[in-house]
Design a protein around this motif. Structure first.
Motif, PDB file in Angstrom:
ATOM      1  N   LEU A  85     -62.284  -7.089  10.138  1.00  0.00           N
ATOM      2  CA  LEU A  85     -61.563  -8.121   9.706  1.00  0.00           C
ATOM      3  C   LEU A  85     -61.050  -7.894   8.561  1.00  0.00           C
ATOM      4  N   TYR A  86     -61.689  -8.171   7.543  1.00  0.00           N
ATOM      5  CA  TYR A  86     -61.175  -7.796   6.174  1.00  0.00           C
ATOM      6  C   TYR A  86     -60.895  -6.737   5.718  1.00  0.00           C
ATOM      7  N   GLU A  87     -61.270  -5.538   6.287  1.00  0.00           N
ATOM      8  CA  GLU A  87     -60.669  -4.537   5.657  1.00  0.00           C
ATOM      9  C   GLU A  87     -58.796  -4.309   6.003  1.00  0.00           C
ATOM     10  N   ALA A  88     -58.831  -4.582   7.012  1.00  0.00           N
ATOM     11  CA  ALA A  88     -57.662  -4.670   7.549  1.00  0.00           C
ATOM     12  C   ALA A  88     -56.594  -5.555   6.972  1.00  0.00           C
ATOM     13  N   SER A  89     -57.105  -6.713   6.612  1.00  0.00           N
ATOM     14  CA  SER A  89     -56.447  -7.868   6.197  1.00  0.00           C
ATOM     15  C   SER A  89     -56.376  -7.245   4.891  1.00  0.00           C
ATOM     16  N   ARG A  90     -57.280  -6.292   4.431  1.00  0.00           N
ATOM     17  CA  ARG A  90     -56.432  -5.610   2.470  1.00  0.00           C
ATOM     18  C   ARG A  90     -56.192  -4.528   2.684  1.00  0.00           C
ATOM     19  N   TYR A  91     -55.926  -3.994   3.538  1.00  0.00           N
ATOM     20  CA  TYR A  91     -55.473  -2.667   3.656  1.00  0.00           C
ATOM     21  C   TYR A  91     -53.947  -2.924   2.476  1.00  0.00           C
ATOM     22  N   LEU A  92     -53.294  -3.343   4.113  1.00  0.00           N
ATOM     23  CA  LEU A  92     -51.993  -3.401   2.995  1.00  0.00           C
ATOM     24  C   LEU A  92     -51.670  -3.933   1.546  1.00  0.00           C
ATOM     25  N   LEU A  93     -52.540  -4.376   1.379  1.00  0.00           N
ATOM     26  CA  LEU A  93     -52.762  -5.238   0.017  1.00  0.00           C
ATOM     27  C   LEU A  93     -53.379  -4.264  -1.163  1.00  0.00           C
ATOM     28  N   ASP A  94     -53.910  -3.379  -0.807  1.00  0.00           N
ATOM     29  CA  ASP A  94     -54.037  -2.459  -1.587  1.00  0.00           C
ATOM     30  C   ASP A  94     -53.485  -0.612  -1.508  1.00  0.00           C
ATOM     31  N   ALA A  95     -52.497  -0.808  -0.991  1.00  0.00           N
ATOM     32  CA  ALA A  95     -51.419   0.527  -0.410  1.00  0.00           C
ATOM     33  C   ALA A  95     -50.251   0.533  -1.652  1.00  0.00           C
ATOM     34  N   GLY A  96     -50.914  -1.096  -2.142  1.00  0.00           N
ATOM     35  CA  GLY A  96     -49.848  -0.924  -3.211  1.00  0.00           C
ATOM     36  C   GLY A  96     -48.182  -1.991  -3.315  1.00  0.00           C
ATOM     37  N   GLY A  97     -47.772  -2.101  -3.567  1.00  0.00           N
ATOM     38  CA  GLY A  97     -46.544  -3.637  -3.937  1.00  0.00           C
ATOM     39  C   GLY A  97     -46.014  -2.990  -5.384  1.00  0.00           C
ATOM     40  N   LYS A  98     -45.066  -3.676  -5.850  1.00  0.00           N
ATOM     41  CA  LYS A  98     -44.637  -4.108  -6.879  1.00  0.00           C
ATOM     42  C   LYS A  98     -45.483  -5.325  -7.322  1.00  0.00           C
ATOM     43  N   ARG A  99     -45.764  -6.312  -6.255  1.00  0.00           N
ATOM     44  CA  ARG A  99     -46.485  -7.085  -6.768  1.00  0.00           C
ATOM     45  C   ARG A  99     -45.283  -8.693  -7.650  1.00  0.00           C
ATOM     46  N   LEU A 100     -43.891  -8.668  -7.491  1.00  0.00           N
ATOM     47  CA  LEU A 100     -42.587  -8.459  -8.006  1.00  0.00           C
ATOM     48  C   LEU A 100     -43.161 -10.581  -7.473  1.00  0.00           C
ATOM     49  N   ARG A 101     -43.064 -10.551  -6.470  1.00  0.00           N
ATOM     50  CA  ARG A 101     -43.284 -12.065  -6.000  1.00  0.00           C
ATOM     51  C   ARG A 101     -44.637 -12.471  -6.941  1.00  0.00           C
ATOM     52  N   PRO A 102     -45.251 -12.407  -7.078  1.00  0.00           N
ATOM     53  CA  PRO A 102     -46.131 -12.962  -7.813  1.00  0.00           C
ATOM     54  C   PRO A 102     -46.031 -12.306  -9.437  1.00  0.00           C
ATOM     55  N   ALA A 103     -45.618 -11.195  -9.935  1.00  0.00           N
ATOM     56  CA  ALA A 103     -44.959 -11.738 -11.375  1.00  0.00           C
ATOM     57  C   ALA A 103     -43.758 -12.800 -11.219  1.00  0.00           C
ATOM     58  N   VAL A 104     -43.221 -12.591 -10.458  1.00  0.00           N
ATOM     59  CA  VAL A 104     -42.411 -14.139 -10.741  1.00  0.00           C
ATOM     60  C   VAL A 104     -43.151 -15.390 -10.867  1.00  0.00           C
ATOM     61  N   VAL A 105     -43.570 -15.758  -9.725  1.00  0.00           N
ATOM     62  CA  VAL A 105     -44.746 -17.025  -9.372  1.00  0.00           C
ATOM     63  C   VAL A 105     -44.952 -17.301 -11.073  1.00  0.00           C
ATOM     64  N   LEU A 106     -45.722 -16.258 -12.276  1.00  0.00           N
ATOM     65  CA  LEU A 106     -46.382 -16.362 -13.136  1.00  0.00           C
ATOM     66  C   LEU A 106     -45.927 -16.093 -14.857  1.00  0.00           C
ATOM     67  N   LEU A 107     -44.288 -15.166 -14.142  1.00  0.00           N
ATOM     68  CA  LEU A 107     -43.330 -15.567 -15.027  1.00  0.00           C
ATOM     69  C   LEU A 107     -42.008 -17.271 -14.475  1.00  0.00           C
ATOM     70  N   ALA A 108     -42.469 -18.079 -14.158  1.00  0.00           N
ATOM     71  CA  ALA A 108     -41.376 -19.077 -13.868  1.00  0.00           C
ATOM     72  C   ALA A 108     -42.584 -20.313 -14.735  1.00  0.00           C
ATOM     73  N   ALA A 109     -44.236 -20.244 -14.230  1.00  0.00           N
ATOM     74  CA  ALA A 109     -44.917 -21.140 -15.053  1.00  0.00           C
ATOM     75  C   ALA A 109     -45.031 -20.659 -16.391  1.00  0.00           C
ATOM     76  N   GLU A 110     -44.353 -19.219 -17.227  1.00  0.00           N
ATOM     77  CA  GLU A 110     -44.988 -20.027 -19.071  1.00  0.00           C
ATOM     78  C   GLU A 110     -43.483 -19.343 -19.087  1.00  0.00           C
ATOM     79  N   ALA A 111     -41.951 -20.089 -18.150  1.00  0.00           N
ATOM     80  CA  ALA A 111     -40.932 -19.794 -18.802  1.00  0.00           C
ATOM     81  C   ALA A 111     -41.006 -21.605 -19.016  1.00  0.00           C
ATOM     82  N   VAL A 112     -41.404 -22.172 -17.539  1.00  0.00           N
ATOM     83  CA  VAL A 112     -41.545 -23.943 -17.634  1.00  0.00           C
ATOM     84  C   VAL A 112     -42.317 -24.659 -18.910  1.00  0.00           C
ATOM     85  N   GLU A 113     -42.990 -23.578 -18.989  1.00  0.00           N
ATOM     86  CA  GLU A 113     -44.113 -24.296 -20.275  1.00  0.00           C
ATOM     87  C   GLU A 113     -43.529 -23.366 -21.491  1.00  0.00           C
TER      88      GLU A 113
END
Lengths: 342, 342
Positions: free
Chosen positions: B35-63
């Motif tokens: 179950l956890y391998e399947a849950s991780r499978y697509l996460l581990d396959a890559g992706g730009k991580r654009l949305r999490p970058a927005v999360v982190l940058l928004a925190a920095e921009a606010v502060e």
């Protein structure tokens, strides 16, 4: 022990109508209509509403009030909407059933076609996903103080994770030759019991009960949930097909692991040889013969005793609560779960 | 406008590794492993991580802090774990992709088999369901004060509901003859843009920003999310198949509604006649001819202008934030989303 079955049924029924009204009010069929119709479909098809009844009764038991003395929409000194919590729990249950039916490719649920049969696979996945987030929305909407809401949400989220893990273990066990009874009980805990634990403990969290009370109610839910599942396994063998609404002995025919078959296997019974694998080839006499063999191996008695033990332990946990009708009804529900015949 | 593409890529990339480490740490492959391998499978396959970058940058921009001046695991005066929020958003994105691929019966995602192909339907449904609750667990685990956590959870839950509604509208539109461009934009907002809105606004909620700032960031996310989807529709027509990683013109071949085809239809183009329905019968010349016809009808320009308008509006919303590198990077990301070529 002895459940006043009629009293339990009445207590659940009295609350069922309120729960049904709240579901209709909180989840109107809105745009996109087909999605919300599919999301409501199984909820509207019936169900005992046992888990939401536990939510409402646990709130009453914690506060030590008479039945219906408090308004479930603004309950206790903090005006907590415990009904929203009750609906949240029922909605989670509904989501898991919709997705489980897809996974098991089951055609019928609560006497109506499964959602993926009545609609289609896509809509059923999406309806389950919608119910999932709605359940969190409802739990966020009880009006409880933020710190209690966070704890309730935490309980809900980890419960959902456990249910998924339990379902995955169930699938894994079906592909394994031997499963230890303890592992089976862990699976039952994850797949079934944790939602009873959430139903019993979350109202206590929301009304601000002591940790001791929260823990007692969580333990009650886990124990009665385990007892409930074991009784389900027993009923699959002992209740006539007409009453069950499905073929008696289905678990044996489908080679499903249950606490009964696991005990029998450990005690030398060739469980896979008990009944033919083809459903059409199985007769009532086959099931009766299998039941005799399982009884002779002590497996039926083993399961009955285990179910009873769990229920007794669960009831005992309620002793920290004030005595009163709500607590007595929770005790009766525990008994009822292992005395019911379908 | 002009995005410094390289700067954006570097800013996202610098944060990607931290996000990947956090995912591996927060979601270890534990029992039940499959179950956890399947849950991780697509996460581990890559992706730009654009949305999490927005999360982190928004925190920095606010502060109003410099990049990486603060530890994302204990950010700001309240030591908020904004990384947990970033992972939560990425995990929601992953859950929706896994379930979407089942619904669309897509075989490939991020260059690897879709989860229901690599594993099976049951495991893919369950992996999505597990990621769903895990996302809520992570968002509950930021250590932010309870009142802020409740607001973040509320944003997350309603976002998930909207995504489901958007997916249902998308399915509905494919069966309808005419769809108004405004309805299409609503669908895009629900299906795609709300998750950008959550990514931008939740960190602001968690670090305790003013409502004005939270609303500005939510608006930024909605606008850039809309622009992002319209640009995706354009790229489907204009980017070579090799670069796209799929057949150029797929949306036309599959008769998918896009803002381009809807505009063309409203302006008298027989959209369904542009290219053959059979993928194998479609040539590059067919797609070029279709593109010419859509250009002549003004539909390409219409979509480009709309995407640019949304992005400009999104950038404008950031003016309430302190000036600094994080805010400039969020502006650049907005530009990048409509200037990227794949």
């Amino acid at each position: 022990m002895s459940a006043d079955g009629e009293r339990v049924e009445r207590a659940v029924e009295d609350r069922r109508e309120l729960v049904n009204d709240a579901i209709a009010e909180m989840m109107p069929v809105q745009r996109p209509e087909r999605l919300y119709e599919a999301s409501r479909y199984l909820l509207d098809a019936g169900g005992k509403r046992l888990r939401p009844a536990v939510v409402l009764l646990a709130a009453e038991a914690v506060e030590g009030v008479e039945p219906f003395a408090e308004d479930y929409r603004s309950f206790g000194g903090d005006d907590v909407d415990v009904m929203a919590a009750a609906v949240s729990i029922e909605v989670i249950q509904s989501f898991t059933l919709i997705h489980d039916d897809i996974m098991d490719d089951d055609d019928v649920r609560r006497g109506v076609p499964a959602v993926h049969r009545e609609y289609d696979l896509e809509t059923a996945i999406l309806a389950g996903d919608t119910l999932y987030s709605k359940a969190f929305e409802y739990m966020l909407d009880t009006g409880a103080p933020a710190d209690r809401t966070v704890r309730a949400l935490d309980e809900l989220a980890t419960t959902c994770t456990r249910i998924c893990e339990g379902q995955a273990l169930d699938v894994e066990f079906e592909e394994r030759d031997a499963v230890a009874p303890d592992d089976y009980i862990d699976m039952v805990e994850y797949k079934t019991a944790v939602l009873y634990a959430a139903a019993a403990s979350i109202p206590a969290l929301l009304v601000g009960a002591d940790d001791e009370v929260v823990e007692a109610l969580r333990g009650y839910g886990l124990d009665v949930g385990r007892g409930f599942q074991i009784q389900d396994d027993l009923l699959d063998l002992t209740t006539p097909s007409e009453t069950l609404g499905k073929q008696r002995g289905s678990d044996l025919i489908e080679r499903k692991r249950t606490i009964i078959s696991l005990h029998a296997r450990e005690n030398g019974v060739d469980v896979d040889a008990l009944v033919p694998r083809e459903r059409d080839a199985v007769t009532e006499a086959d099931i009766d013969a299998a039941l005799d063999e399982l009884s002779a191996a002590g497996s039926i008695e083993y399961a009955r005793e285990m179910a009873t033990e769990y229920v007794e332990r669960g009831k005992g946990r309620l002793e920290v609560l004030p005595d009163g009708e709500a607590r007595r009804t929770l005790e009766d529900i525990a008994d009822y779960l292992v005395e019911r015949e379908y």
